[in-house]
Scaffold this motif. Structure first.
Motif, PDB file in Angstrom:
ATOM      1  N   UNK B 116     -68.313   5.214  37.257  1.00 42.46           N
ATOM      2  CA  UNK B 116     -68.090   3.861  36.701  1.00 42.46           C
ATOM      3  C   UNK B 116     -66.934   3.815  35.713  1.00 42.46           C
ATOM      4  N   UNK B 117     -66.648   4.958  35.084  1.00 37.39           N
ATOM      5  CA  UNK B 117     -65.627   4.983  34.050  1.00 37.39           C
ATOM      6  C   UNK B 117     -64.216   4.787  34.570  1.00 37.39           C
ATOM      7  N   UNK B 118     -63.985   5.088  35.845  1.00 36.08           N
ATOM      8  CA  UNK B 118     -62.611   4.965  36.342  1.00 36.08           C
ATOM      9  C   UNK B 118     -62.288   3.530  36.737  1.00 36.08           C
ATOM     10  N   UNK B 119     -63.315   2.675  36.780  1.00 38.80           N
ATOM     11  CA  UNK B 119     -63.073   1.279  37.143  1.00 38.80           C
ATOM     12  C   UNK B 119     -62.891   0.485  35.865  1.00 38.80           C
ATOM     13  N   UNK B 120     -61.904  -0.381  35.861  1.00 47.50           N
ATOM     14  CA  UNK B 120     -61.605  -1.126  34.641  1.00 47.50           C
ATOM     15  C   UNK B 120     -62.708  -2.104  34.256  1.00 47.50           C
ATOM     16  N   UNK B 121     -62.779  -2.425  32.964  1.00 46.63           N
ATOM     17  CA  UNK B 121     -63.809  -3.310  32.446  1.00 46.63           C
ATOM     18  C   UNK B 121     -63.832  -4.664  33.130  1.00 46.63           C
ATOM     19  N   UNK B 122     -62.664  -5.170  33.486  1.00 43.08           N
ATOM     20  CA  UNK B 122     -62.603  -6.489  34.095  1.00 43.08           C
ATOM     21  C   UNK B 122     -63.351  -6.517  35.432  1.00 43.08           C
ATOM     22  N   UNK B 123     -63.033  -5.553  36.314  1.00 43.48           N
ATOM     23  CA  UNK B 123     -63.682  -5.514  37.624  1.00 43.48           C
ATOM     24  C   UNK B 123     -65.163  -5.187  37.473  1.00 43.48           C
ATOM     25  N   UNK B 124     -65.500  -4.281  36.538  1.00 46.92           N
ATOM     26  CA  UNK B 124     -66.911  -3.957  36.317  1.00 46.92           C
ATOM     27  C   UNK B 124     -67.691  -5.198  35.909  1.00 46.92           C
ATOM     28  N   UNK B 227     -64.046   1.793  20.805  1.00 47.11           N
ATOM     29  CA  UNK B 227     -64.080   1.021  22.052  1.00 47.11           C
ATOM     30  C   UNK B 227     -65.046  -0.161  21.967  1.00 47.11           C
ATOM     31  N   UNK B 228     -66.180   0.025  21.284  1.00 49.83           N
ATOM     32  CA  UNK B 228     -67.143  -1.067  21.209  1.00 49.83           C
ATOM     33  C   UNK B 228     -66.601  -2.193  20.338  1.00 49.83           C
ATOM     34  N   UNK B 229     -65.951  -1.841  19.238  1.00 52.15           N
ATOM     35  CA  UNK B 229     -65.348  -2.881  18.411  1.00 52.15           C
ATOM     36  C   UNK B 229     -64.308  -3.659  19.202  1.00 52.15           C
ATOM     37  N   UNK B 230     -63.573  -2.952  20.080  1.00 47.95           N
ATOM     38  CA  UNK B 230     -62.472  -3.587  20.801  1.00 47.95           C
ATOM     39  C   UNK B 230     -62.915  -4.233  22.109  1.00 47.95           C
ATOM     40  N   UNK B 231     -64.215  -4.310  22.367  1.00 49.71           N
ATOM     41  CA  UNK B 231     -64.683  -4.782  23.673  1.00 49.71           C
ATOM     42  C   UNK B 231     -64.071  -6.148  23.978  1.00 49.71           C
ATOM     43  N   UNK B 232     -63.540  -6.289  25.184  1.00 58.28           N
ATOM     44  CA  UNK B 232     -62.963  -7.578  25.588  1.00 58.28           C
ATOM     45  C   UNK B 232     -63.128  -7.801  27.101  1.00 58.28           C
ATOM     46  N   UNK B 237     -65.035 -10.994  31.787  1.00 59.23           N
ATOM     47  CA  UNK B 237     -65.401 -11.235  33.176  1.00 59.23           C
ATOM     48  C   UNK B 237     -66.902 -11.433  33.361  1.00 59.23           C
ATOM     49  N   UNK B 238     -67.723 -10.970  32.398  1.00 57.40           N
ATOM     50  CA  UNK B 238     -69.174 -11.073  32.585  1.00 57.40           C
ATOM     51  C   UNK B 238     -69.709 -12.411  32.081  1.00 57.40           C
ATOM     52  N   UNK B 239     -69.392 -12.767  30.846  1.00 56.83           N
ATOM     53  CA  UNK B 239     -69.950 -14.012  30.287  1.00 56.83           C
ATOM     54  C   UNK B 239     -68.887 -14.939  29.719  1.00 56.83           C
ATOM     55  N   UNK B 240     -67.660 -14.474  29.599  1.00 56.14           N
ATOM     56  CA  UNK B 240     -66.584 -15.196  28.926  1.00 56.14           C
ATOM     57  C   UNK B 240     -67.042 -15.698  27.547  1.00 56.14           C
ATOM     58  N   UNK B 241     -67.884 -14.902  26.885  1.00 55.44           N
ATOM     59  CA  UNK B 241     -68.310 -15.265  25.535  1.00 55.44           C
ATOM     60  C   UNK B 241     -69.495 -16.221  25.495  1.00 55.44           C
ATOM     61  N   UNK B 242     -69.898 -16.720  26.661  1.00 52.50           N
ATOM     62  CA  UNK B 242     -70.935 -17.726  26.687  1.00 52.50           C
ATOM     63  C   UNK B 242     -72.324 -17.145  26.814  1.00 52.50           C
ATOM     64  N   UNK B 243     -73.375 -17.921  26.924  1.00 49.09           N
ATOM     65  CA  UNK B 243     -73.318 -19.379  26.806  1.00 49.09           C
ATOM     66  C   UNK B 243     -73.112 -19.833  25.362  1.00 49.09           C
TER      67      UNK B 243
END
Lengths: 278, 296
Positions: B116-124, B227-232, B237-243
């Motif tokens: 899972x680590x080789x796939x970028x956060x966006x696609x994951x 990395x957790x502080x910088x999560x973006x 791609x998962x929630x876009x910050x919502x709801x």
């Protein structure tokens, strides 16, 4: 640890537990793969099971919509040239910084090290402005230059540790044989750096290939999109059209997974080496 | 005289040749934006006009007294970081313990856990959006287990845990590799001596294994905290910050402030605070865990 004990019942239980855990790790890939070859109705009715009939047409559709060959090529160009520049420029700098540790060079090295704690998001706002003024917006070379800037500090730091371990006598012998300072670096030192160069290139490849935020800020043009940008734009357009979206995800993920499977030994060794140095 | 001058010139040419390109790109892409960001944080620049007015501490006063979004985003980020750091390290360390046993499928399993680590956060994030919304409900219908029938990604709680699950799934394999490297360096004699003394697993873990892998712990904590502080990407791609912005991290608040609301000055001020917090916390962590490192 426990190497002396052979293969006991306990080890068998551990092995089975580990395999089950690994299958759990793979479940998301299963979901994506089986659903990418279902019709939309089949996908909605039956998300967990195997397809009633295989619908391969999702793939060519997505291939064309996201212009996959173009996105793949853009990603490849950016990753390759960014890697080349980072490896070459930072190894050159690290060599000089190690061999001539005067006040200025120590300051430069200190800046490289300090910059590693700057999160990208804390400088992205002015970066877009700088990139605009410097003519780096909306061009692949511009994006590549941005990667030079962000990749150089960590790479120079890793090379720095590696150059220190190269005995000075090798270089002195070359100078006695009449090599210029440039010849010493390119013919003697640079080839010796190869293990670290490979590590840096592999780790940077994963980062650059998958990066989303930086290219999304400096590449507005659709024809220059890398794979993450193309996937993101596709999702915005085809929300909840999961039959196409999942095929798109499989296409997006495949190149880097193949790359990893071929290079995994080097990548895993590289992480180990990099983390010990860091 | 001429010779020393020529030597001096040659030294300068070499300095320029070797350090020049790296320094140039570094200054252009990192240093100048960093300094400009500090300046913009004291202005009301909107990103479009050339008019940049100095407003002193106004942005910072606004952020600390009258900006619910930033406070919420900060709270979310801290809560997420604590949870993700603990869980990712626990899972990564657990996997490393499993894979340093004499099991036969060790190498294949290591590949799978790392994958899972080789796939970028966006696609994951996109992949898991499907798993949470469609896969989980299918499993829930088939098994009737309540966990899968929760409104995944539909409210603040499940959104938060959704992001945590994806982050742990992505990051654990990387930490596992570092922990494995630490574990195989523990001398066998120490473990055997402890076995002879009748130590149980927890005692060995507490008194031998953990102290000796502190260098790996230092690295893993540093990586997961920053990395957790910088999560973006994953959140984007998962929630876009919502709801309703309930899963919005600081990075996304900065992003929206600057590139959606066009308040670059305010965004830059938030970015500066964000930098100071991340730099301070990671430095404190490295100093503390470095102090705990021991020699075998």
């Amino acid at each position: 640890m426990g190497a002396a004990r052979g293969y006991t019942l306990r080890t068998l239980v551990i092995e089975i537990a580990a395999i089950l855990l690994a299958l759990l790790f793979l479940v998301p890939f299963y979901f994506v793969l089986v659903n990418s070859v279902k019709s939309f109705a089949d996908l909605l009715m039956n998300s967990a099971g195997l397809p009633k009939e295989f619908v391969w047409t999702n793939y060519p559709k997505v291939w064309n919509v996201i212009n996959y060959p173009k996105a793949f090529l853009n990603s490849l160009i950016v990753t390759v040239f960014a890697n080349l520049g980072i490896a070459v420029f930072s190894s050159m700098a690290a060599y000089r910084l190690v061999r001539h540790p005067n006040k200025i060079n120590n300051l430069i090295f200190g800046l490289f090290v300090a910059a590693m704690v700057i999160p990208f998001q804390s400088i992205m706002i002015p970066l877009v402005k700088v990139a605009n003024v410097a003519g780096l917006l909306n061009s692949l070379p511009g994006l590549i230059i941005c990667y030079f800037g962000f990749g150089i500090s960590l790479a120079a730091f890793l090379f720095h540790g590696f150059v220190k371990a190269i005995p000075l006598e090798i270089e002195e012998a070359a100078i006695v044989d009449g090599a210029s300072p440039y010849g010493v670096f390119w013919r003697i030192v640079f080839p010796l750096l190869k293990p670290m160069t490979v590590t840096i290139i592999l780790l940077n490849s994963l980062w650059i290939w998958n990066d989303f935020l930086l290219p999304s800020l400096v590449i507005p043009d659709a024809s220059l999109r890398t794979i993450p940008l193309a996937t993101s734009a596709f999702f915005a357009q085809y929300t909840k059209q999961w039959d196409l979206a999942l095929a798109g995800l499989v296409l997006g993920v495949t190149p880097i997974v193949i790359f990893f499977l071929f290079m995994q030994r080097h990548i895993i060794e590289g992480i180990t080496a990099g983390s010990v140095k860091g | 005289m001429i010779q020393t001058r020529r030597k001096k010139l040659s030294e300068w040419v070499q300095q320029l040749y070797f350090v020049g390109p790296a320094l140039f790109f570094f200054v252009l892409i990192v240093l100048i934006p960093f300094v400009m960001g500090m300046y913009y944080s004291f202005t009301n620049w909107n990103g479009v006009s050339n008019e940049v007015t100095w407003v002193g501490l106004d942005n910072f006063i606004k952020i600390f007294t009258d900006d619910a979004n930033f406070a919420n985003a900060f709270g979310f980020t801290v809560k997420f970081t604590v949870t993700a750091v603990l869980l990712t390290n626990a899972v990564g360390f657990g996997l490393a313990l499993l894979l340093t046993r004499q099991i036969r499928t060790r190498n294949a399993l290591r590949t799978i856990f790392f994958l899972p680590n080789v796939i970028g956060g966006l696609l994951l994030g996109f992949i898991w959006q499907f798993i949470f919304t469609k896969g989980f409900s299918a499993v829930g219908e088939a098994t009737g287990i309540g966990f899968f029938n929760l409104p995944w990604l539909g409210d603040a709680q499940t959104g938060f845990w959704g992001i945590v699950i994806v982050s742990v799934w992505q990051g654990a394999g990387y930490l596992m590799v570092i922990y494995i490297a630490g574990l195989i360096n523990i001398p066998n004699e120490l473990i055997e001596a402890a076995d002879i003394d009748g130590a149980n697993f927890l005692q060995k873990l507490k008194n031998i294994i953990v102290p000796l892998i502190m260098p790996a712990v230092t690295v893993c904590l540093f990586l997961t905290i920053s990395n957790s502080f910088k999560v973006f990407d994953v959140v984007y791609s998962l929630t876009r910050g919502g709801p309703y912005k309930s899963t919005e991290p600081v990075t996304m608040d900065i992003y929206f402030e600057a590139f959606t609301n066009n308040r670059m000055g305010l965004g830059a001020a938030k970015a500066l605070i964000f930098f100071l917090v991340v730099a301070t916390i990671t430095l404190i962590q490295v100093v503390i865990t470095k102090r705990k490192e021991v020699q075998a």
